[in-house]
Design an enzyme around this catalytic site. Sequence first.
Site, PDB file in Angstrom:
ATOM      1  N   ASP A  54       0.851  -1.196   0.000  1.00  0.00           N
ATOM      2  CA  ASP A  54       0.000   0.000   0.000  1.00  0.00           C
ATOM      3  C   ASP A  54       0.886   1.245   0.000  1.00  0.00           C
ATOM      4  OD1 ASP A  54      -3.232   0.427   1.102  1.00  0.00           O
ATOM      5  OD2 ASP A  54      -1.882   2.158   0.989  1.00  0.00           O
ATOM      6  N   ALA A  55       0.470   2.232  -0.776  1.00  0.00           N
ATOM      7  CA  ALA A  55       1.248   3.475  -0.857  1.00  0.00           C
ATOM      8  C   ALA A  55       0.928   4.425   0.298  1.00  0.00           C
ATOM      9  CB  ALA A  55       0.971   4.169  -2.188  1.00  0.00           C
ATOM     10  N   ALA A 104      -6.250   1.385  -5.321  1.00  0.00           N
ATOM     11  CA  ALA A 104      -6.855   2.248  -6.338  1.00  0.00           C
ATOM     12  C   ALA A 104      -7.115   3.617  -5.751  1.00  0.00           C
ATOM     13  CB  ALA A 104      -8.185   1.651  -6.820  1.00  0.00           C
ATOM     14  N   THR A 121     -15.643  -2.902 -10.225  1.00  0.00           N
ATOM     15  CA  THR A 121     -16.825  -2.218  -9.680  1.00  0.00           C
ATOM     16  C   THR A 121     -18.025  -2.297 -10.633  1.00  0.00           C
ATOM     17  OG1 THR A 121     -17.686   0.009  -9.210  1.00  0.00           O
ATOM     18  CG2 THR A 121     -15.768  -0.094 -10.606  1.00  0.00           C
ATOM     19  N   ASP A 122     -19.224  -2.176 -10.054  1.00  0.00           N
ATOM     20  CA  ASP A 122     -20.443  -2.128 -10.886  1.00  0.00           C
ATOM     21  C   ASP A 122     -20.466  -0.868 -11.754  1.00  0.00           C
ATOM     22  OD1 ASP A 122     -20.970  -0.212  -8.910  1.00  0.00           O
ATOM     23  OD2 ASP A 122     -22.843  -1.134  -8.225  1.00  0.00           O
ATOM     24  N   GLU A 123     -19.616   0.117 -11.400  1.00  0.00           N
ATOM     25  CA  GLU A 123     -19.633   1.378 -12.165  1.00  0.00           C
ATOM     26  C   GLU A 123     -19.125   1.204 -13.594  1.00  0.00           C
ATOM     27  OE1 GLU A 123     -18.571   4.937 -10.084  1.00  0.00           O
ATOM     28  OE2 GLU A 123     -18.963   4.021  -8.140  1.00  0.00           O
ATOM     29  N   TYR A 163     -13.207   8.078 -12.834  1.00  0.00           N
ATOM     30  CA  TYR A 163     -12.926   6.917 -11.975  1.00  0.00           C
ATOM     31  C   TYR A 163     -13.404   5.628 -12.658  1.00  0.00           C
ATOM     32  CZ  TYR A 163     -14.026   3.357  -8.450  1.00  0.00           C
ATOM     33  OH  TYR A 163     -14.140   2.159  -7.774  1.00  0.00           O
ATOM     34  N   LYS A 190     -11.345   2.281 -13.968  1.00  0.00           N
ATOM     35  CA  LYS A 190     -11.632   0.932 -13.445  1.00  0.00           C
ATOM     36  C   LYS A 190     -12.023  -0.003 -14.601  1.00  0.00           C
ATOM     37  CE  LYS A 190     -11.654  -0.387  -9.742  1.00  0.00           C
ATOM     38  NZ  LYS A 190     -10.561  -0.968  -8.909  1.00  0.00           N
ATOM     39  N   LYS A 221     -16.942   9.448   1.129  1.00  0.00           N
ATOM     40  CA  LYS A 221     -18.031   8.723   0.469  1.00  0.00           C
ATOM     41  C   LYS A 221     -19.350   9.029   1.199  1.00  0.00           C
ATOM     42  CE  LYS A 221     -14.924   6.575  -2.100  1.00  0.00           C
ATOM     43  NZ  LYS A 221     -13.851   6.002  -1.417  1.00  0.00           N
ATOM     44  N   ASN A 241     -30.534   7.573  -2.539  1.00  0.00           N
ATOM     45  CA  ASN A 241     -29.638   8.191  -1.561  1.00  0.00           C
ATOM     46  C   ASN A 241     -30.396   8.869  -0.414  1.00  0.00           C
ATOM     47  OD1 ASN A 241     -27.467   7.429  -3.127  1.00  0.00           O
ATOM     48  ND2 ASN A 241     -27.379   9.365  -4.242  1.00  0.00           N
ATOM     49  N   GLY A 282     -22.332  14.529 -14.609  1.00  0.00           N
ATOM     50  CA  GLY A 282     -22.336  13.165 -15.181  1.00  0.00           C
ATOM     51  C   GLY A 282     -22.810  12.112 -14.195  1.00  0.00           C
TER      52      GLY A 282
HETATM   53  P1  NAD Z   1      -9.896   3.121  -0.376  1.00  0.00           P
HETATM   54  O1  NAD Z   1      -9.735   4.418  -1.081  1.00  0.00           O
HETATM   55  O2  NAD Z   1     -10.436   3.109   1.015  1.00  0.00           O
HETATM   56  O3  NAD Z   1      -8.492   2.356  -0.323  1.00  0.00           O
HETATM   57  C1  NAD Z   1      -7.602   2.344  -1.398  1.00  0.00           C
HETATM   58  C2  NAD Z   1      -6.255   1.902  -0.880  1.00  0.00           C
HETATM   59  O4  NAD Z   1      -5.341   1.849  -1.985  1.00  0.00           O
HETATM   60  C3  NAD Z   1      -5.646   2.873   0.153  1.00  0.00           C
HETATM   61  O5  NAD Z   1      -5.116   2.149   1.235  1.00  0.00           O
HETATM   62  C4  NAD Z   1      -4.548   3.579  -0.624  1.00  0.00           C
HETATM   63  O6  NAD Z   1      -3.451   3.997   0.191  1.00  0.00           O
HETATM   64  C5  NAD Z   1      -4.131   2.493  -1.604  1.00  0.00           C
HETATM   65  N1  NAD Z   1      -3.494   3.052  -2.797  1.00  0.00           N
HETATM   66  C6  NAD Z   1      -3.934   4.100  -3.551  1.00  0.00           C
HETATM   67  N2  NAD Z   1      -3.045   4.332  -4.556  1.00  0.00           N
HETATM   68  C7  NAD Z   1      -2.067   3.410  -4.431  1.00  0.00           C
HETATM   69  C8  NAD Z   1      -0.893   3.134  -5.172  1.00  0.00           C
HETATM   70  N3  NAD Z   1      -0.553   3.860  -6.248  1.00  0.00           N
HETATM   71  N4  NAD Z   1      -0.120   2.085  -4.789  1.00  0.00           N
HETATM   72  C9  NAD Z   1      -0.441   1.345  -3.700  1.00  0.00           C
HETATM   73  N5  NAD Z   1      -1.533   1.575  -2.951  1.00  0.00           N
HETATM   74  C10 NAD Z   1      -2.333   2.597  -3.318  1.00  0.00           C
HETATM   75  O7  NAD Z   1     -10.761   2.223  -1.364  1.00  0.00           O
HETATM   76  P2  NAD Z   1     -11.806   1.044  -1.052  1.00  0.00           P
HETATM   77  O8  NAD Z   1     -13.149   1.633  -0.965  1.00  0.00           O
HETATM   78  O9  NAD Z   1     -11.296   0.189   0.027  1.00  0.00           O
HETATM   79  O10 NAD Z   1     -11.752   0.262  -2.452  1.00  0.00           O
HETATM   80  C11 NAD Z   1     -10.863  -0.829  -2.651  1.00  0.00           C
HETATM   81  C12 NAD Z   1     -11.054  -1.366  -4.048  1.00  0.00           C
HETATM   82  O11 NAD Z   1     -12.403  -1.780  -4.230  1.00  0.00           O
HETATM   83  C13 NAD Z   1     -10.764  -0.348  -5.153  1.00  0.00           C
HETATM   84  O12 NAD Z   1     -10.128  -1.026  -6.209  1.00  0.00           O
HETATM   85  C14 NAD Z   1     -12.146   0.132  -5.570  1.00  0.00           C
HETATM   86  O13 NAD Z   1     -12.149   0.580  -6.904  1.00  0.00           O
HETATM   87  C15 NAD Z   1     -12.935  -1.151  -5.384  1.00  0.00           C
HETATM   88  N6  NAD Z   1     -14.374  -0.966  -5.137  1.00  0.00           N
HETATM   89  C16 NAD Z   1     -14.782  -0.216  -4.080  1.00  0.00           C
HETATM   90  C17 NAD Z   1     -16.150  -0.072  -3.834  1.00  0.00           C
HETATM   91  C18 NAD Z   1     -16.658   0.748  -2.678  1.00  0.00           C
HETATM   92  O14 NAD Z   1     -17.864   0.959  -2.570  1.00  0.00           O
HETATM   93  N7  NAD Z   1     -15.820   1.227  -1.774  1.00  0.00           N
HETATM   94  C19 NAD Z   1     -17.078  -0.712  -4.672  1.00  0.00           C
HETATM   95  C20 NAD Z   1     -16.606  -1.482  -5.750  1.00  0.00           C
HETATM   96  C21 NAD Z   1     -15.251  -1.611  -5.954  1.00  0.00           C
HETATM   97  P1  TYD Z   2     -20.326   7.787  -3.299  1.00  0.00           P
HETATM   98  O1  TYD Z   2     -20.315   7.325  -1.877  1.00  0.00           O
HETATM   99  O2  TYD Z   2     -19.359   8.834  -3.730  1.00  0.00           O
HETATM  100  O3  TYD Z   2     -20.197   6.472  -4.201  1.00  0.00           O
HETATM  101  P2  TYD Z   2     -20.402   6.292  -5.821  1.00  0.00           P
HETATM  102  O4  TYD Z   2     -20.390   7.624  -6.464  1.00  0.00           O
HETATM  103  O5  TYD Z   2     -19.186   5.501  -6.166  1.00  0.00           O
HETATM  104  O6  TYD Z   2     -21.689   5.553  -5.976  1.00  0.00           O
HETATM  105  O7  TYD Z   2     -21.778   8.314  -3.624  1.00  0.00           O
HETATM  106  C1  TYD Z   2     -22.911   7.487  -3.445  1.00  0.00           C
HETATM  107  C2  TYD Z   2     -24.124   8.271  -3.944  1.00  0.00           C
HETATM  108  O8  TYD Z   2     -24.345   9.384  -3.068  1.00  0.00           O
HETATM  109  C3  TYD Z   2     -23.936   8.855  -5.323  1.00  0.00           C
HETATM  110  O9  TYD Z   2     -25.196   8.825  -5.996  1.00  0.00           O
HETATM  111  C4  TYD Z   2     -23.531  10.289  -5.058  1.00  0.00           C
HETATM  112  C5  TYD Z   2     -24.277  10.618  -3.786  1.00  0.00           C
HETATM  113  N1  TYD Z   2     -23.638  11.606  -2.868  1.00  0.00           N
HETATM  114  C6  TYD Z   2     -24.375  12.665  -2.362  1.00  0.00           C
HETATM  115  O10 TYD Z   2     -25.578  12.850  -2.661  1.00  0.00           O
HETATM  116  N2  TYD Z   2     -23.749  13.521  -1.492  1.00  0.00           N
HETATM  117  C7  TYD Z   2     -22.445  13.372  -1.142  1.00  0.00           C
HETATM  118  O11 TYD Z   2     -21.930  14.218  -0.354  1.00  0.00           O
HETATM  119  C8  TYD Z   2     -21.700  12.276  -1.669  1.00  0.00           C
HETATM  120  C9  TYD Z   2     -20.258  12.063  -1.315  1.00  0.00           C
HETATM  121  C10 TYD Z   2     -22.344  11.401  -2.529  1.00  0.00           C
END
Ligand code: NAD
Ligand code: TYD
Length: 359
Positions: A33-34, A99, A141-143, A166, A170, A205, A267, A293
């Site tokens: 991890d970075a 990521a 991701t589903d995105e 983003y 992905k 988030k 939301n 977007g």
């Molecule tokens: P997060 O942002 O909490 O954690 C990301 C981690 O990656 C951090 O610890 C960061 O330090 C590390 N990182 C970033 N850049 C780096 C680099 N260049 N080299 C090494 N480490 C690096 O993210 P998360 O929510 O835990 O997501 C983890 C994974 O799951 C990601 O790939 C994300 O795209 C995917 N994902 C997340 C969600 C969600 O809802 N959180 C949903 C679907 C997929």
């Molecule tokens: P987010 O947690 O950023 O996840 P993602 O965009 O990857 O789905 O956002 C979840 C939903 O909530 C998305 O529709 C954007 C909305 N949102 C708000 O309405 N207010 C906020 O402050 C944030 C961060 C997100």
Amino acid sequence: MHVLVTGGAGFIGSALVRRLLAEPDVTRVTTLDALTYAGRRENLEDVAGDARHALIVGDVADDAVCDRALGGGVPSGANANPNATATAGRPDVVFHLAAESHVDRSIERAAVFVTTNVQGTRALLDAARRHATPRFVHVSTDEVYGPLAAPERAREDQPFRPSSPYAVTKAAADMLAQAYHRTYTTPVTVVRMANCYGPRQFPEKLIPLSIARALAGEAIPVYGDGQQVREWMYVEDAVDGLVRAWRSGVPGDAYNVGPGEAEARPNLRVLELLLDRLARPRALLRHVEDRPGHDRRYAIDAARARAQLGWAPRTPLEEGLSRTIDWFVANQAWLRAALDSGDTARFLDAQYGRRLRPT
Ligand code: NAD
Ligand code: TYD
């Protein structure tokens, strides 16, 4: 089994590290991890004393770092961590989670998303190829599927239509992972997950940001009409999907992992539940200028993961939200440190300062 987790100091990665250390056949877990603003040593605090775990501080976009980590060596240079001496030995499986993960940050500045998410995935896949890593689970991701109109839901063969920078990075990473399997038979399994939430999610988030602001009595920004729909998955259910994809997933295949319609909520409804649970007034909600977007609805069909991996979500949103809120209430020092980390204060002010100012 020696498991390497990239992004293991982040939200989902740290939950995965804890889960892996509880698996009977896992003898060693290495986190690469970075430690960006989102990667926090505190997230790994409860495994810090576990001799089976080591943290390598390094960038996945750096070929030399990936080469040494997957080759079982120790990265040298300024980023090397003393704990990394424990990592000697090639990993039997790599989970790639590192990521840049926040859509709004990608809209502000896409460059680092391309470097980490695309270049980083390429560098890690090349290292896996060079060292013949036996298994590679790529976290997507589903995105990648983009927004879908109800009642449509994406199956794994649905074409990609990502919207945000983003999601595009992905999608590129996901396609690289598939290409390495097709081209070089690199044993990659892809997991595409729905929106996750839970303890230690970074307070940028929707759910953790809103908990933080509700606790501070601050206005909570609702983008546009707040009717955008996400399928909410508790982090432990997500991690269970990743472990099952490793154990039972087929290399070359992709699996959607998400709770489906049962946990789909607009939301605004999520925020109402959250405020009610915290006993805070709904008057804290403020409709603000929408995200550019903004995808209206994500929906994935997880039938393949259910049938082939035996995966099923266990945590309804109300229960997961309660657990998450309890964790944040009990860990406000973590929350304050996260809000202070990196350029978070600047980012939040740039995002919300103007939008929330009364006109
Ligand atoms: P997060 O942002 O909490 O954690 C990301 C981690 O990656 C951090 O610890 C960061 O330090 C590390 N990182 C970033 N850049 C780096 C680099 N260049 N080299 C090494 N480490 C690096 O993210 P998360 O929510 O835990 O997501 C983890 C994974 O799951 C990601 O790939 C994300 O795209 C995917 N994902 C997340 C969600 C969600 O809802 N959180 C949903 C679907 C997929
Ligand atoms: P987010 O947690 O950023 O996840 P993602 O965009 O990857 O789905 O956002 C979840 C939903 O909530 C998305 O529709 C954007 C909305 N949102 C708000 O309405 N207010 C906020 O402050 C944030 C961060 C997100």
